[in-house]
Design an enzyme around this catalytic site. Structure first.
Site, mmCIF file in Angstrom:
data_model
loop_
_atom_site.group_PDB
_atom_site.id
_atom_site.type_symbol
_atom_site.label_atom_id
_atom_site.label_comp_id
_atom_site.label_asym_id
_atom_site.label_seq_id
_atom_site.Cartn_x
_atom_site.Cartn_y
_atom_site.Cartn_z
ATOM 1 N N LYS A 206 -55.615 23.673 57.184
ATOM 2 C CA LYS A 206 -56.026 24.356 55.981
ATOM 3 C C LYS A 206 -55.519 23.600 54.747
ATOM 4 O O LYS A 206 -56.553 23.217 53.707
ATOM 5 C CB LYS A 206 -55.259 25.735 55.876
ATOM 6 C CG LYS A 206 -55.480 26.469 54.455
ATOM 7 C CD LYS A 206 -54.653 27.842 54.544
ATOM 8 C CE LYS A 206 -55.046 28.632 53.287
ATOM 9 N NZ LYS A 206 -54.303 29.982 53.183
ATOM 10 N N GLU A 212 -47.421 16.817 60.600
ATOM 11 C CA GLU A 212 -47.592 16.651 62.154
ATOM 12 C C GLU A 212 -49.124 16.408 62.414
ATOM 13 O O GLU A 212 -49.454 15.494 63.285
ATOM 14 C CB GLU A 212 -47.445 17.854 62.756
ATOM 15 C CG GLU A 212 -45.877 18.440 62.862
ATOM 16 C CD GLU A 212 -45.347 19.245 62.089
ATOM 17 O OE1 GLU A 212 -45.955 19.267 60.962
ATOM 18 O OE2 GLU A 212 -44.531 20.063 62.144
ATOM 19 N N GLY A 268 -53.576 30.920 57.189
ATOM 20 C CA GLY A 268 -53.610 30.065 58.339
ATOM 21 C C GLY A 268 -53.710 31.048 59.493
ATOM 22 O O GLY A 268 -54.381 30.678 60.560
ATOM 23 N N ARG A 269 -52.652 31.776 59.873
ATOM 24 C CA ARG A 269 -52.622 32.462 61.178
ATOM 25 C C ARG A 269 -53.678 33.385 61.216
ATOM 26 O O ARG A 269 -53.768 34.235 62.361
ATOM 27 C CB ARG A 269 -51.168 33.110 61.219
ATOM 28 C CG ARG A 269 -50.768 33.710 60.136
ATOM 29 C CD ARG A 269 -49.278 34.337 60.329
ATOM 30 N NE ARG A 269 -48.705 35.047 59.106
ATOM 31 C CZ ARG A 269 -48.417 34.219 57.880
ATOM 32 N NH1 ARG A 269 -48.482 33.045 57.992
ATOM 33 N NH2 ARG A 269 -48.054 35.008 56.895
ATOM 34 N N GLU A 354 -44.680 35.110 61.754
ATOM 35 C CA GLU A 354 -44.606 34.400 60.733
ATOM 36 C C GLU A 354 -45.022 35.498 59.569
ATOM 37 O O GLU A 354 -44.815 35.258 58.281
ATOM 38 C CB GLU A 354 -45.485 33.224 60.744
ATOM 39 C CG GLU A 354 -45.547 32.092 59.402
ATOM 40 C CD GLU A 354 -46.429 30.897 59.810
ATOM 41 O OE1 GLU A 354 -45.779 29.852 60.045
ATOM 42 O OE2 GLU A 354 -47.585 31.035 59.837
ATOM 43 N N HIS A 385 -41.637 37.887 88.520
ATOM 44 C CA HIS A 385 -40.707 37.203 89.295
ATOM 45 C C HIS A 385 -39.501 36.504 88.563
ATOM 46 O O HIS A 385 -39.151 35.451 89.245
ATOM 47 C CB HIS A 385 -41.611 36.327 90.317
ATOM 48 C CG HIS A 385 -42.486 37.152 91.341
ATOM 49 N ND1 HIS A 385 -41.972 37.807 92.374
ATOM 50 C CD2 HIS A 385 -43.723 37.659 90.956
ATOM 51 C CE1 HIS A 385 -42.882 38.314 93.033
ATOM 52 N NE2 HIS A 385 -43.930 38.305 92.087
ATOM 53 N N LYS A 505 -38.971 21.812 56.386
ATOM 54 C CA LYS A 505 -40.064 20.902 56.351
ATOM 55 C C LYS A 505 -39.362 20.004 55.236
ATOM 56 O O LYS A 505 -39.579 18.600 55.384
ATOM 57 C CB LYS A 505 -41.241 21.139 55.582
ATOM 58 C CG LYS A 505 -42.266 22.234 56.477
ATOM 59 C CD LYS A 505 -43.547 22.316 56.013
ATOM 60 C CE LYS A 505 -44.323 23.576 56.684
ATOM 61 N NZ LYS A 505 -45.525 24.120 55.877
HETATM 62 O O1 F6P Z 1 -45.853 25.431 58.454
HETATM 63 C C1 F6P Z 1 -46.465 26.931 58.735
HETATM 64 C C2 F6P Z 1 -47.807 26.716 58.452
HETATM 65 O O2 F6P Z 1 -48.160 26.531 57.047
HETATM 66 C C3 F6P Z 1 -48.520 27.721 59.135
HETATM 67 O O3 F6P Z 1 -48.657 28.928 58.075
HETATM 68 C C4 F6P Z 1 -49.953 27.053 59.256
HETATM 69 O O4 F6P Z 1 -50.787 27.845 60.165
HETATM 70 C C5 F6P Z 1 -49.520 25.670 59.915
HETATM 71 O O5 F6P Z 1 -48.390 25.472 59.026
HETATM 72 C C6 F6P Z 1 -50.487 24.720 59.725
HETATM 73 O O6 F6P Z 1 -50.889 24.563 58.218
HETATM 74 P P1 F6P Z 1 -52.146 23.769 58.018
HETATM 75 O O7 F6P Z 1 -53.350 24.382 58.509
HETATM 76 O O8 F6P Z 1 -52.387 23.691 56.573
HETATM 77 O O9 F6P Z 1 -52.047 22.167 58.568
#
Ligand code: F6P
Length: 543
Positions: A206, A212, A268-269, A354, A385, A505
């Protein structure tokens, strides 16, 4: 805003919970033998049996009153009207617009966003059709047959969950994989058997600033260029982006023509019905993706219009409030009796924790009540199990959602009935247990009786659907999204921000240079606490 715990409705529930404290599900079913047929609700393909909860009709009446006091109806209307309900970020929250049918109207800042939504869906469909027809050619003219999504959190969990859930609907000739972790093992494993010149990366973010994702995307570019003789022109045929941030997408080197947009009013979620669903659409095709959106829309409409007493997300949200706030229970398990739905709990962890893992109210006051539970789960029957021992006989009560299907999908003969026998058996056992008298009557040696007695009275919801289809996946997603919102309204928190992820972060950004500072130069000055300093020192020494 009046603190929810200071309202008469809250006090009434607190009184009621004391009155109901000793009640066992055995007693509740004895007092109302038909509750298994009446404490149910249906929407779309979903049948919810909430009868095995530690509640009576009176409890649910009081919970509905609490929802009214919290202004749930007005808050639902505010969401659908595009009001800026995400107050800390000043944004509307309109994932429901992502599945609004063509011709519908949802206004944001004087513009109908539904037209934009369908423009992007059409762009996605054209792209997906090209790929599925093997007409999207790589740099050397060979068709792309592998799609690797690079994204994390909301840019990963939803499409990964749905791609797994709907694998029976997928084109199995295409390999669709997901890379999320900055642990390079994730990238290495996802690409180890792929030909770079037949692989396309969907970089999904987003913000397009997530470290990452950008790290994995840079690694992907190097991996591609190594196979393409360093020819930068290859990037255009092997990378597309999904983002709200066109500037950063260009800066990364992805052609804006290969970008699929979404908007800041999609959290995002809450984004899997947006262009974030692109890898899923590639896998299952535009028609199945449309069926998923239609399923989600059906539940959106149900949530918006059904009376609270028959409203699945509201009922499930209120039951969660009951356990969290009036019975003091801290966790909630979601147990899909479907291997294909194995990623549902992981997806719901982000959605729920979240969103409602908050401890200040919308107006910045500390909450005087508990908010979101710890959510967890894995598919049945595997969990039986492993941790089900604790669910049945542990000292902690964990309310569970059991999710199952009537039809077997591609399950070989004989398996599905056995799976579902376990599905029904578990909720029965959890609710009714096995009394001391019943165990004794079976001739169990006296010293073993306490060990083999089951207290029961462990609450469950059962969600049953005819079959795991695209529409049902959409329905489940919307159901849990609106359940989470219902709870957020009652807890008076903003379910749509996530400031709690920021500190880690920032600190990682400070520590990374300390880890990589050259050993030839002076040791970096570490100004953390003694534990963090010593750990970093140890890592540097061994690195
Ligand atoms: O760090 C949490 C977050 O901001 C989430 O809310 C989001 O889904 C995820 O990181 C990834 O963010 P992006 O889509 O901006 O890379």
């Amino acid at each position: 805003m009046t603190a929810i715990s200071s309202t008469p409705e809250w006090a009434a529930l607190a009184d009621h919970s004391r009155a109901l404290a000793g009640a066992h599900l055995r007693d509740l079913f004895a007092a109302d033998p038909a509750r298994g047929e009446t404490f149910v609700a249906e929407a779309g393909d979903l049948y919810l049996d909430w009868s095995k909860n530690r509640v009576t009709a009176e409890t649910m009446g009081l919970l509905v009153e609490l929802a009214r006091r919290a202004g749930l109806r007005a808050r639902i209307d505010a969401v659908f009207a595009g009001e800026r309900v995400n107050v800390t970020e000043g944004r509307p929250v309109l994932h429901v617009a992502l599945r609004a049918p063509q011709g519908a109207t949802v206004m944001v800042d004087g513009e109908n966003v539904v037209a934009d939504v369908h423009r992007v869906l059409d762009q996605m469909a054209a792209f997906a059709r090209q790929l599925r027809a093997r007409q999207w050619l790589g740099h050397t003219g060979r068709p792309v047959v592998n799609v690797v999504n690079i994204g994390i959190g909301g840019s990963h969990l939803g499409p990964a969950m749905a791609a797994s859930a709907l694998r029976d609907f997928a084109d199995r000739g295409l390999t669709v994989r997901f890379v999320s972790n900055v642990d390079g093992a994730d990238f290495a494993e996802a690409t180890r058997d792929l030909d770079p010149l037949q692989t396309l990366f969907v970089v999904a973010s987003k913000t397009f600033t997530t470290s990452e994702t950008l790290t994995n995307a840079r690694t992907a570019r190097q991996w591609l260029l190594a196979a393409a003789g360093g020819d930068e022109a290859a990037v255009a045929r092997h990378f597309v982006a999904v983002s709200t941030n066109a500037v950063e997408v260009s800066a990364f080197g992805i052609d804006p023509a290969n970008m699929f947009v979404f908007w800041d009013w999609v959290g995002g979620r809450y984004s899997m019905c947006s262009a974030i669903g692109l890898p899923l659409m590639v896998a299952i095709g535009p028609d199945n993706f449309a069926a998923m959106l239609a399923g989600a829309h059906e539940i959106d409409e149900h949530f918006r219009t059904a009376p609270f007493e028959a409203n699945l997300p509201v009922l499930m949200g209120l039951l969660g409030v009951w356990y969290r706030n009036f019975m003091g229970l801290t966790s909630h398990a979601v147990l899909p009796y479907s291997e294909a739905l194995g990623l549902l709990p992981a997806y719901l962890q982000q959605l729920d924790m979240e969103s409602n893992g908050k401890s200040v109210t919308l107006d910045g006051q500390p909450t005087a009540w508990d908010t979101g539970p710890v959510l967890w789960g894995t598919p049945g029957t595997n969990g039986q199990h492993a941790y089900f021992q604790l669910l049945h006989q542990g000292t902690t009560v964990v309310p569970c959602d059991f999710v199952g299907f009537v039809e077997p999908g591609t399950s070989p003969p004989g398996h599905h009935d056995l799976l579902m026998a376990n599905f029904f058996a578990q909720t029965e056992a959890l609710a009714f247990g096995r009394t001391r008298g019943e165990v004794e009557a079976e001739g169990v040696p006296a010293e073993q009786v306490p060990h083999r007695t089951f207290a029961g009275n462990r609450p469950t919801n059962t969600l049953l659907a005819p079959r795991l289809t695209p529409a049902v996946v959409g329905q489940l997603v919307a159901l849990y999204e609106h359940k989470v919102f219902t709870q957020g309204v009652i807890w008076q928190v903003n379910s749509f921000d996530q400031w709690g992820v920021e500190l880690g972060k920032v600190l990682a950004g400070r520590i990374h240079p300390e880890l990589v500072a050259s050993g030839d130069g002076p040791e970096p000055l570490l100004a953390h606490d003694s534990s963090t300093n010593a750990l970093i020192g140890r890592y540097r020494a061994g690195r």
